[in-house]
Design an enzyme around this catalytic site. Structure first.
Site, PDB file in Angstrom:
ATOM      1  N   ARG A   5      43.082  30.797   2.874  1.00 47.24           N
ATOM      2  CA  ARG A   5      42.880  31.299   4.242  1.00 47.24           C
ATOM      3  C   ARG A   5      41.717  30.548   4.867  1.00 47.24           C
ATOM      4  O   ARG A   5      41.067  29.746   4.210  1.00 47.24           O
ATOM      5  CB  ARG A   5      42.523  32.784   4.187  1.00 47.24           C
ATOM      6  CG  ARG A   5      41.321  33.025   3.280  1.00 47.24           C
ATOM      7  CD  ARG A   5      40.866  34.465   3.281  1.00 47.24           C
ATOM      8  NE  ARG A   5      40.157  34.809   2.063  1.00 47.24           N
ATOM      9  CZ  ARG A   5      38.877  34.586   1.814  1.00 47.24           C
ATOM     10  NH1 ARG A   5      38.146  33.972   2.702  1.00 47.24           N
ATOM     11  NH2 ARG A   5      38.324  34.946   0.679  1.00 47.24           N
ATOM     12  N   HIS A   8      27.893  39.152  -5.656  1.00 43.25           N
ATOM     13  CA  HIS A   8      29.045  38.293  -5.412  1.00 43.25           C
ATOM     14  C   HIS A   8      29.402  38.184  -3.936  1.00 43.25           C
ATOM     15  O   HIS A   8      30.464  37.684  -3.590  1.00 43.25           O
ATOM     16  CB  HIS A   8      30.281  38.758  -6.211  1.00 43.25           C
ATOM     17  CG  HIS A   8      30.023  38.828  -7.691  1.00 43.25           C
ATOM     18  ND1 HIS A   8      29.858  37.695  -8.449  1.00 43.25           N
ATOM     19  CD2 HIS A   8      29.863  39.875  -8.518  1.00 43.25           C
ATOM     20  CE1 HIS A   8      29.623  38.059  -9.699  1.00 43.25           C
ATOM     21  NE2 HIS A   8      29.613  39.370  -9.770  1.00 43.25           N
TER      22      HIS A   8
END
Lengths: 168, 515
Positions: free
Chosen positions: B293, B236
């Site tokens: 972000r 991941h």
């Protein structure tokens, strides 16, 4: 004058023979290759091997060298005679010793002096870069000394634990 | 515009944000933990404030210390970078309370998006496609779960509503396994997150991870800067990203961008964000989550859209409108990023830290290297393994791949192991070259080439090491009084002296002595 070097790279031992008079180098006594290493100084080598320029970045690492060639970093150590092969120079730990395969912070020491451990049993956990790495016992034995503690920092290759392997 | 901002981060991203600030004449305040004292972003700051020991829980993650540093230095705004406090709504709240602008989305938007189930519901209402599934399931309500599972189809995923980081996720292949998976996931969720609520989602196999960059100002403008392809992942973790994606054509891009804009509008989003989608092999895409972000991989978008996303973040946070774009929002050319991590690809990507003795950054056309590295940097053990990001741009994808190989070969990092050999090996894989990848591809199909025999680079390394060994022994055997001071030591001393004196204009001396 021909000089011979015996070196270990990626876990295999090789010989390198320089023949200064002929201006050649031979690996494992194979066919000599034309070598121009004029002006090579520690740092960046620009070698001409059979007329082809090859760039190598060389620096000292322990009793061997770190050499970077085209993106790959090699650790090249002296051949086994004398000098202890360390983790990271392609060698394995000596029997009875466990060294840190990487620098990091010891998160947990799971065994104590006198403990009997099985092969593959977790001995301690070292964390580096937010990843925890478990060090396992290479063989069954009894722990005779620990050289690190939880929260402490260890360097790559540092002796962290000693054990007495089981007889037989 | 702000006159002074604080960078609540470290490493390459602190440096990245700081560079734009310096260009715009904005002063920067660096904060640093003890081991980061000599980092480049500290060196290049206008003010620097120590915030404690190495572990981030005692430094970069302590809200009070950051706010206090901003107050004492008169910083008007805080840029959180990525990671650390960047997606923590309590930090955004603390900034607001202190009267300091947070360079990121409003805390309310973060909260709405931070909870996976509430985000899912929000997207459903906004008409953004979500993975077929069922929300708010009590792990003990098997009857409802069975009915929903049959509607969704198998395989499916059982997920913790409050989860994160892959915890509480179970793959269920058939109905018989549902109950056990629900129980395990619910228990894990309860112990990890204090909330046993789960939800079900269709398991979309062999999908790509494609994400859309958004930027929203306070005046109602929400803009999408196209997609990034991030399917090459290991555990991941993204390892390389590109823009655009081979799997996205202009029509699909339009649909994905519209969906991303709708997602941003649904929660009153402002500033930079990333809407992540799963893209399946039939070209259907589904909302995954919003990263509230600036992303690690933002540079590939900057290169194909010709924008400075950090500058836009600063403008938006200062209340200014986004600057008008001068050409259609379509990608131009192709950009690829390789994450250069301190890890050994030949030893199962084991982390590698230590003293970086030499760095040579690749130069030349279309080549950018965002890095915290410099000669003599001691890479701390406390933070993630990202050392830098090598980003290339070229007219086409094929040329960008060629440029990436050239740039990787020119990148030299001595002293620590890096994954440069991994990136080079990736460029040799036909699936990667053709772009035929999905998020499971790397772990399923890719293997590093044999570390031992057969690598022609080893021959050169061997010859160079033998040469170095003969030089060392020649020096050691010499009868001079300095016999014990071998060539290496003397060279290093000379180097240290030259560096101290600033002689020779930087790095040139190394090559100069060898010519």
């Amino acid at each position: 004058m021909a000089t011979r070097h015996r070196l270990v790279i990626t876990g295999e031992e090789h010989s390198v023979v320089f023949d200064d008079a002929a201006g050649t180098v031979a690996i494992d006594d194979g066919e000599p290759l034309g070598l121009d290493a004029a002006g090579a100084v520690p740092g960046v080598f620009t070698l001409l091997i059979e007329g082809r320029p090859r760039r190598a970045y060389v620096s000292r690492r322990g009793n061997g060298f770190e050499v970077i060639v085209e993106g790959r970093r090699f650790l090249v150590g002296p051949a086994a005679a004398g000098g202890r092969a360390r983790a990271g120079l392609g060698g394995k730990d000596r029997p009875g010793e466990v060294t840190a395969p990487l620098a990091g912070v010891v998160i947990e020491v799971r065994v104590a002096v006198g403990d009997h451990v099985e092969a593959g049993q977790a001995l301690l956990v070292i964390e580096a870069m937010k990843m925890q790495n478990e060090l396992q016992a290479p063989v069954a034995g009894t722990v005779t000394a620990t050289h690190c503690q939880a929260g402490g920092r260890v360097e790559q290759g540092a002796l962290v634990l000693e054990y007495e392997p089981d007889a037989g | 515009m702000f006159k002074r901002i604080l960078l609540a981060n470290r490493g390459e991203i602190a440096l990245r944000v700081q560079r734009t600030c310096r260009e715009l004449g904005i002063e920067t305040v660096a904060v640093y933990s003890e081991p980061d004292r000599h980092q480049l972003h500290v060196r290049d700051a206008d003010l620097a404030v120590p915030i404690g020991p190495g572990p981030s829980s005692e430094s970069y993650l302590v809200i009070d210390k950051i706010i206090d540093a901003a107050r004492r230095t008169g910083a008007e705004a805080i840029h959180p970078g990525y990671g650390f406090l960047s997606e923590n709504p309590r930090f955004a709240d603390a900034c607001e309370t202190a009267g300091i602008a947070f360079i990121g989305p409003p805390a309310a938007a973060m909260r709405a998006l931070g909870d996976k189930v509430s985000a899912r519901k929000l997207m459903e209402q906004a008409g953004v496609p979500v993975v077929p599934g069922a929300n708010d399931i009590d792990p003990s309500d098997l009857a409802r779960a069975r009915a929903e599972a049959e509607r969704i189809g198998f395989p499916l995923l059982v997920k913790a509503a409050a989860g994160g980081g892959g915890r509480g996720i179970r793959v269920v292949e058939r109905l018989d396994d549902l109950e056990a998976a629900m129980r395990a996931s619910g228990a894990e969720a309860a112990s990890s997150f204090g909330d046993a609520t789960i939800f079900l989602e269709r398991y979309i196999q062999r999908s790509r991870h494609v994400e859309v960059q958004i930027m929203a100002d306070a005046h109602g403008e929400v803009r999408a800067y196209g997609e990034r392809e991030c399917s090459v992942q290991r555990r991941h973790q993204k390892l390389t990203e590109e823009a655009p994606s081979v799997a996205v054509d202009a029509a699909l891009r339009r649909r994905m961008c519209d969906a991303a804009i709708a997602a941003a509008r649904s929660c009153g989003y402002r500033n930079a964000g990333t809407v992540e989608f799963l893209l399946d092999d039939r070209g259907e895409f589904y909302f995954l989550e919003v990263n509230a972000r600036l992303q690690v991989e933002h540079p590939v978008t900057e290169l194909v859209y010709g924008v400075d996303l950090v500058r836009q973040q600063l403008l938006v946070a200062a209340g200014e409108p986004l600057p008008p774009h001068t050409r259609p929002l379509e990608p131009y050319g192709w950009a690829i990023e390789a994450r250069i991590n301190g890890e050994d690809p030949y030893q199962n990507f084991m982390p590698s830290v230590g003293l970086v003795t030499q760095v040579e950054a690749p130069l030349g056309p279309g080549t950018r290297f965002d890095t915290m590295l410099c000669d003599g940097l001691d890479v701390p053990v406390f933070y993630d393994s990202l050392l830098g990001k090598l980003i290339v741009w070229a007219e086409t994808r094929e040329l960008a791949l060629r440029r990436m190989r050239r740039a990787l070969l020119d990148l030299v990092i001595a002293g620590v192991e890096t994954n440069i050999p991994f990136h080079l090996a990736l460029l040799d894989h036909p699936d990667y070259v053709s772009g035929a990848v999905d998020t499971g591809w790397l772990e399923r199909e890719f293997a590093m080439p044999d570390a031992g025999a057969g690598d022609p680079r080893a021959e050169t390394a061997l010859i160079a090491a033998a040469l170095a060994a003969s030089m060392t022994s020649a020096a050691a055997n010499g009868a001079t009084p300095a016999a014990s001071t071998n060539e290496w030591v003397r060279t290093n001393r000379l180097r240290a002296l030259e560096q101290r004196a600033g002689a020779g204009g930087g790095r040139g001396w190394r090559r100069g002595t060898g010519s």
